[in-house]
Design a protein around this motif. Structure first.
Motif, PDB file in Angstrom:
ATOM      1  N   THR A 121       0.836  -1.203   0.000  1.00 15.94           N
ATOM      2  CA  THR A 121       0.000   0.000   0.000  1.00 15.94           C
ATOM      3  C   THR A 121       0.869   1.250   0.000  1.00 15.94           C
ATOM      4  O   THR A 121       1.984   1.252   0.539  1.00 15.94           O
ATOM      5  N   ASN A 122       0.362   2.294  -0.624  1.00 17.05           N
ATOM      6  CA  ASN A 122       0.959   3.636  -0.557  1.00 17.05           C
ATOM      7  C   ASN A 122       2.422   3.668  -0.987  1.00 17.05           C
ATOM      8  O   ASN A 122       3.209   4.486  -0.503  1.00 17.05           O
ATOM      9  N   SER A 123       2.783   2.790  -1.889  1.00 14.84           N
ATOM     10  CA  SER A 123       4.183   2.638  -2.290  1.00 14.84           C
ATOM     11  C   SER A 123       4.378   3.033  -3.746  1.00 14.84           C
ATOM     12  O   SER A 123       3.408   3.192  -4.500  1.00 14.84           O
ATOM     13  N   THR A 124       5.642   3.158  -4.145  1.00  9.23           N
ATOM     14  CA  THR A 124       5.980   3.554  -5.511  1.00  9.23           C
ATOM     15  C   THR A 124       7.018   2.596  -6.083  1.00  9.23           C
ATOM     16  O   THR A 124       8.048   2.330  -5.445  1.00  9.23           O
ATOM     17  N   PHE A 125       6.733   2.057  -7.264  1.00  6.95           N
ATOM     18  CA  PHE A 125       7.678   1.247  -8.024  1.00  6.95           C
ATOM     19  C   PHE A 125       8.117   2.099  -9.209  1.00  6.95           C
ATOM     20  O   PHE A 125       7.282   2.472 -10.047  1.00  6.95           O
ATOM     21  N   ARG A 126       9.406   2.402  -9.312  1.00 10.99           N
ATOM     22  CA  ARG A 126       9.827   3.358 -10.327  1.00 10.99           C
ATOM     23  C   ARG A 126      11.163   2.941 -10.954  1.00 10.99           C
ATOM     24  O   ARG A 126      12.036   2.398 -10.303  1.00 10.99           O
ATOM     25  N   ASN A 127      11.247   3.180 -12.247  1.00 14.50           N
ATOM     26  CA  ASN A 127      12.487   2.942 -13.000  1.00 14.50           C
ATOM     27  C   ASN A 127      12.972   1.499 -12.863  1.00 14.50           C
ATOM     28  O   ASN A 127      14.136   1.235 -12.542  1.00 14.50           O
ATOM     29  N   VAL A 134      11.036   4.425 -26.981  1.00 21.82           N
ATOM     30  CA  VAL A 134      10.954   3.759 -28.292  1.00 21.82           C
ATOM     31  C   VAL A 134      12.336   3.295 -28.728  1.00 21.82           C
ATOM     32  O   VAL A 134      12.510   2.188 -29.252  1.00 21.82           O
ATOM     33  N   SER A 135      13.342   4.125 -28.481  1.00 17.01           N
ATOM     34  CA  SER A 135      14.707   3.741 -28.834  1.00 17.01           C
ATOM     35  C   SER A 135      15.146   2.527 -28.034  1.00 17.01           C
ATOM     36  O   SER A 135      15.793   1.622 -28.555  1.00 17.01           O
ATOM     37  N   ASN A 136      14.765   2.469 -26.752  1.00 16.79           N
ATOM     38  CA  ASN A 136      15.116   1.343 -25.893  1.00 16.79           C
ATOM     39  C   ASN A 136      14.584   0.029 -26.458  1.00 16.79           C
ATOM     40  O   ASN A 136      15.335  -0.927 -26.650  1.00 16.79           O
ATOM     41  N   ILE A 137      13.295  -0.044 -26.740  1.00 16.77           N
ATOM     42  CA  ILE A 137      12.721  -1.313 -27.197  1.00 16.77           C
ATOM     43  C   ILE A 137      13.168  -1.637 -28.614  1.00 16.77           C
ATOM     44  O   ILE A 137      13.366  -2.809 -28.963  1.00 16.77           O
ATOM     45  N   THR A 138      13.374  -0.628 -29.441  1.00 16.74           N
ATOM     46  CA  THR A 138      13.845  -0.876 -30.804  1.00 16.74           C
ATOM     47  C   THR A 138      15.242  -1.483 -30.791  1.00 16.74           C
ATOM     48  O   THR A 138      15.541  -2.432 -31.525  1.00 16.74           O
ATOM     49  N   ASN A 150      20.702  -5.278 -29.493  1.00 18.41           N
ATOM     50  CA  ASN A 150      21.663  -4.434 -28.786  1.00 18.41           C
ATOM     51  C   ASN A 150      21.472  -4.619 -27.286  1.00 18.41           C
ATOM     52  O   ASN A 150      20.428  -4.281 -26.739  1.00 18.41           O
ATOM     53  N   SER A 151      22.478  -5.163 -26.625  1.00 14.09           N
ATOM     54  CA  SER A 151      22.360  -5.450 -25.197  1.00 14.09           C
ATOM     55  C   SER A 151      22.719  -4.265 -24.319  1.00 14.09           C
ATOM     56  O   SER A 151      22.887  -4.418 -23.114  1.00 14.09           O
ATOM     57  N   ALA A 152      22.862  -3.103 -24.900  1.00 11.10           N
ATOM     58  CA  ALA A 152      23.144  -1.897 -24.114  1.00 11.10           C
ATOM     59  C   ALA A 152      22.248  -0.767 -24.618  1.00 11.10           C
ATOM     60  O   ALA A 152      22.710   0.292 -25.016  1.00 11.10           O
ATOM     61  N   SER A 153      20.944  -1.017 -24.608  1.00  8.79           N
ATOM     62  CA  SER A 153      19.997  -0.029 -25.113  1.00  8.79           C
ATOM     63  C   SER A 153      19.887   1.152 -24.157  1.00  8.79           C
ATOM     64  O   SER A 153      20.182   1.024 -22.964  1.00  8.79           O
ATOM     65  N   PRO A 154      19.450   2.301 -24.620  1.00  5.64           N
ATOM     66  CA  PRO A 154      19.410   3.493 -23.769  1.00  5.64           C
ATOM     67  C   PRO A 154      18.367   3.377 -22.660  1.00  5.64           C
ATOM     68  O   PRO A 154      17.333   2.739 -22.820  1.00  5.64           O
ATOM     69  N   ARG A 155      18.639   4.001 -21.541  1.00  2.00           N
ATOM     70  CA  ARG A 155      17.701   4.037 -20.430  1.00  2.00           C
ATOM     71  C   ARG A 155      16.760   5.233 -20.571  1.00  2.00           C
ATOM     72  O   ARG A 155      17.027   6.174 -21.325  1.00  2.00           O
ATOM     73  N   TYR A 156      15.654   5.177 -19.796  1.00  2.00           N
ATOM     74  CA  TYR A 156      14.681   6.269 -19.845  1.00  2.00           C
ATOM     75  C   TYR A 156      14.164   6.569 -18.433  1.00  2.00           C
ATOM     76  O   TYR A 156      12.966   6.741 -18.208  1.00  2.00           O
ATOM     77  N   ASP A 157      15.081   6.645 -17.468  1.00  2.00           N
ATOM     78  CA  ASP A 157      14.690   6.966 -16.098  1.00  2.00           C
ATOM     79  C   ASP A 157      13.953   8.299 -16.045  1.00  2.00           C
ATOM     80  O   ASP A 157      14.276   9.236 -16.784  1.00  2.00           O
ATOM     81  N   TYR A 158      12.989   8.364 -15.132  1.00  2.00           N
ATOM     82  CA  TYR A 158      12.360   9.652 -14.861  1.00  2.00           C
ATOM     83  C   TYR A 158      12.884  10.158 -13.526  1.00  2.00           C
ATOM     84  O   TYR A 158      12.397   9.790 -12.464  1.00  2.00           O
ATOM     85  N   ASP A 159      13.915  10.979 -13.566  1.00  2.00           N
ATOM     86  CA  ASP A 159      14.552  11.534 -12.376  1.00  2.00           C
ATOM     87  C   ASP A 159      15.105  12.925 -12.660  1.00  2.00           C
ATOM     88  O   ASP A 159      16.303  13.173 -12.491  1.00  2.00           O
ATOM     89  N   PRO A 160      14.278  13.839 -13.122  1.00  2.00           N
ATOM     90  CA  PRO A 160      14.815  15.176 -13.426  1.00  2.00           C
ATOM     91  C   PRO A 160      15.461  15.810 -12.198  1.00  2.00           C
ATOM     92  O   PRO A 160      14.904  15.777 -11.100  1.00  2.00           O
ATOM     93  N   GLY A 161      16.659  16.345 -12.379  1.00  2.00           N
ATOM     94  CA  GLY A 161      17.372  16.994 -11.289  1.00  2.00           C
ATOM     95  C   GLY A 161      18.238  16.080 -10.468  1.00  2.00           C
ATOM     96  O   GLY A 161      18.943  16.533  -9.567  1.00  2.00           O
TER      97      GLY A 161
END
Length: 847
Positions: free
Chosen positions: A196-202, A388-392, A398-409
């Protein structure tokens, strides 16, 4: 928003932290310090506090200081007690100690962080927390679990490894952040989990599209509840339970943003309520041609939410309760424009799953909103090109696809820093969603709507009951006994039939294969395992000898195969296991004289096993060959290469005319029961069923296309009872029989507009492929018309149109017979029209 400063700067702001030891407070609370008097982080502070707490009271709580760093070089292990790890809230923290961030050193750093850190020799333990045994409960509250290690590596497979059976796990106000795979991994039976009340991210990876999920159940679960949580950037799926069903599952009032593939991996829901959620960019991966052009595929689409047939060992489909209601589904149009043209987007449900909802009254899909954007306050639209670049890149190998973390700042050079407060704000003002819940509250995680959350907590029990009531009246079918036909008492004309030719077990992600055998002398032996990787380049399963786990690779906790070592990916081969080749468990190869066991359990699953040989390493002689029919197995599929029908245990009973097979069952009490008979009848057949020598049902029909039948209900009495099957028309094989207890009051799918004496029964099996049997009864002679229609009302085939005398009739509808080839998967209606009225039922055809 300001990120946490590097630790070296942060520590200069510490004041009054006291000594390196923990301080005992009242009411069983043990406050765990994370830094010494000089401001240095104490590695293993939490781990050691737990391990050294030998006098712990039953109500012990390990309290973590707000803003603290709890770095573990070694995993936290516990067994047989309730481990409670609770972080201070902002209101509880001492500002002089907690406000350690920001330019002025006066900003809340956020929850205590638990993180794995590398040892002096640069080795790393891949697990944060592990329990074993039974009754090893876990509660974690008000903490931030940072998945990347002190070098920023996120590849640990399962950081919270829950190996204890009969245990409950509770997570509240926890942040699960930055890991390629998953944190939560319950691996044992009879467990409950509440989040409950938790966050799963990145939670996603750079090496394959199956990385990144919320929780993975190895053996199913009794109860799983996810209420008021947020999921952001989950690469694969929030929930994986392919081995066994979750008996009760509820995902209510959660917000899901950027879920790569399906809502679940494995669709063995027993009782499930998916309600009042917001889904933004669901199954945004879509599917590539190699997936949707697979000729063995049953449906052209996978769909975001799915329902699979319940395996016999877990029960029937008749008493399942599945509700998908009052959810919002929206996918950004950027995916359609940026994805390659051959990527097929996915619907919420495919035709197969839609058929389940149409057929069973206990399965309800209603009041969901499609294609309505919730306009989230901080919707991360700028991530989509990277996604899109990651899954493509992953699909291109390609075993080193780009990440898309949401962590501005966030300071990406500090691998032991979090970002607080979290940058996401998933509240919204979309009017159509603000009162769209079953409880008239906003859809999604109500932590983004403070007033609504308070209302929900006040009325939680009432709201949950209303959700469960959507599935209607309950009927509970419980398998109380299973009898293998070849173990029963056989009469004249019944013979045990053993499978011929090459046999093996095909393992998916559940069950086990176990051999018991005797050795003449104690000694150290080699093993030779016959196996097939089913086209996979890498596999890993658990192999136990007398309970000792055999490991041959430091990177994995199981026995590991890799085609790079020369083994084939798509052919049978023998694996030689000897002492020299093991890094763990070599002692297991020293076996005593007398009784021994070898057991194989899935870890990665999806592999085949045919036999295990015991070899004398000195002479090279094979002392014993344990074949698939010699094993005891559960949850794995027997395969007989020489035949389409392969019975459990590779044995069945061939029933000639007048043959009998009798099986004893323990009836747990007086009440209603049904019997489920598993069979193979290439030429068809029929039989009567008796209970203690008294007739129960006459003329049970065994069709060429069927695999099992469920009898009507009958009365049973507590104690031992004998079910006897007596063939009328022989020529079929009986595999096993289940005794199933019936409890509760169910609802009917029948639309009855006929007077007494006239009836149209539910087809069986249903769903079916390729054929099904439809039974009907005429109370008086006259004309009867039986017609099959599709969901658009178009006539597919006329099954009967004639005058018949009063009586009972059966007709088989083959999905191939109308046009010479199979009709498409989906829902069909069959309607019986007589001179006294009309009635209609639904059925589902699965390809």
């Amino acid at each position: 928003m300001k990120s946490r400063y590097h630790l070296v700067l942060l520590l200069t702001l510490l004041v009054g932290l006291g000594s390196a030891s923990t301080a005992l407070a009242q009411d069983g609370v043990l406050v765990v310090e994370w830094a010494d008097q000089d401001g240095n982080v104490i590695n293993n502070a939490l781990r050691d506090a737990i391990a050294n707490d030998t006098e712990r009271p039953e109500n012990r709580v390990y309290k973590l200081k707000r803003g603290g760093f709890y770095w573990n070089e070694d995993r936290i292990q516990f067994e047989g007690y309730h481990l409670r790890i609770v972080g201070e809230t902002a209101d509880e923290a001492n500002p002089a100690e907690a406000f350690l961030c920001g330019v002025g050193g006066d900003e809340d750093c956020g929850p205590a962080i638990i993180q794995r850190t590398r040892r002096a020799d640069q080795s790393i333990d891949g697990v944060m927390i592990q329990n074993t045994g039974t009754g090893s409960h876990l509660t974690v509250q008000n903490v931030w679990l940072l998945g990347q290690d002190s070098d920023g590596v996120r590849s640990s497979y399962e950081q919270i490894q829950l190996d204890a059976a009969d245990s409950h796990f509770t997570f509240d106000n926890v942040v699960f952040d930055r890991n390629d795979w998953h944190f939560l991994g319950p691996n044992a039976e009879n467990v409950d989990m509440t989040v409950t009340n938790s966050t799963f991210r990145n939670l996603f990876g750079p090496s394959q599209q199956w990385e990144g999920l919320g929780v993975r159940f190895e053996a199913g679960a009794d109860s799983v509840i996810f209420d008021n949580n947020t999921f952001l950037n989950i690469g694969f799926t929030p929930f994986q339970s392919e081995a066994a069903p979750m008996n009760y599952f509820r995902a209510n009032h959660n917000t899901f943003v950027n879920i790569g593939r399906s809502f679940q991996a494995g669709a063995l829901w027993k009782e499930a309520y998916i309600t009042n959620n917001v889904f933004v960019n669901y199954f945004w991966h879509g599917e590539q041609p190699s997936e949707y052009e697979d000729p063995d595929r049953e449906d052209p689409f996978t769909g975001f939410f799915g329902i699979a047939a319940m395996p016999a060992r877990f029960g029937t489909d008749l008493d399942r309760r599945i509700v998908v209601a009052n959810n919002s589904f929206w996918r950004d149009s950027q995916f359609a424009s940026l994805m390659p043209s051959d990527i097929r987007s996915q619907p919420v449900v495919n035709d197969t799953t839609a058929g389940w909802f149409e057929t069973f009254d206990g399965m309800v899909m209603q009041d969901n909103l499609l294609d309505l954007s919730p306009d989230l306050v901080t919707y991360p639209a700028d991530l989509i090109p990277s996604m899109v670049s990651n899954i493509t890149e992953l699909r291109a190998g390609n075993s080193a696809s780009p990440r898309y973390d949401y962590d501005p700042g966030r300071d990406e050079t500090c691998f032991q820093c979090n970002i607080w407060p979290r940058p996401e704000d998933f509240s919204y003002t979309t009017a159509d969603l603000l009162t769209a819940g079953t409880d008239d509250l906003p859809l999604g995680d109500l932590n983004w709507f403070t007033d609504a959350k308070a209302t929900y907590e006040t009325n939680r029990a009432t709201y949950v009951q209303a959700i469960e009531d959507l599935a209607g009246g309950r009927i509970e079918l419980i398998v109380v006994g299973t009898g293998e036909a070849d173990q029963g008492t056989l009469g004249e004309g019944a013979t045990v039939a053993a499978a011929e030719g090459f046999t093996y077990y095909e393992m998916d992600s559940s069950g086990f294969i176990e051999w018991s055998f005797d050795l003449a002398t104690e000694g150290t032996y080699d093993l030779s395992v016959g196996t097939h990787l089913r086209g996979n380049g890498q596999r890993g399963q658990r192999i136990f000898v007398n309970g000792t786990n055999l490991r041959n690779n430091a990177g994995f906790g199981e026995y590991y195969w890799d085609v790079a070592t020369g083994v084939p990916s798509d052919d049978w081969f023998d694996t030689r296991i000897d002492v020299a080749g093991l890094i763990e468990g070599a002692a297991g190869l020293t076996m005593p004289a007398g009784a021994n066991t070898i057991r194989i359990e899935p870890s990665w699953g999806f592999q085949r096993f045919s036999d295990v040989s015991i070899i004398d390493p000195t002479s090279g002689d094979t002392l014993l060959v344990l074949s698939a029919p010699d094993a005891v197995a559960e949850g794995v599929r027997p395969v007989c290469d020489a035949a389409d029908f392969c019975p459990t245990g590779f044995k069945s009973v061939a029933m000639g005319a007048g043959a009998t097979v009798a099986l004893n069952f323990d009836f747990p009490g007086d009440g209603k029961y049904v019997a489920r008979i598993f069979f193979n009848a290439p030429a068809g057949g029929s039989a009567d069923l008796q209970l203690d020598g008294n007739p129960l049902f006459e003329g049970l029909t065994f069709t060429a296309e069927g695999t099992d039948i469920i009898t009507p209900q009958f009365d049973g009495t507590a104690g031992v009872g004998t079910l006897t099957l007596v063939t009328e028309m022989g020529g079929f094989n009986v595999d096993f029989i289940q005794l199933i207890s019936v409890a509760g009051v169910g609802t009917s799918t029948e639309r009855d507009e006929l007077p007494d004496g006239f009836a149209l029964e539910q087809n069986y099996p249903n769903p079916f492929n390729p054929s099904t049997t439809i039974s009907y009864t005429l109370g008086a002679s006259g004309n009867v018309q039986l017609v099959v229609y599709d969901v658009l009302g178009r006539q597919v085939q006329t099954l009967a149109n004639t005058n018949l005398p009063a009586g009972s009739y059966q007709v088989i509808w083959d999905g191939r017979s109308a046009t010479g080839q199979q009709v498409t998967s989906g829902v069909y209606f069959y309607q019986m029209e007589t001179e006294v009225g009309t009635t209609t039922r639904r059925m589902v055809f699965l390809k």
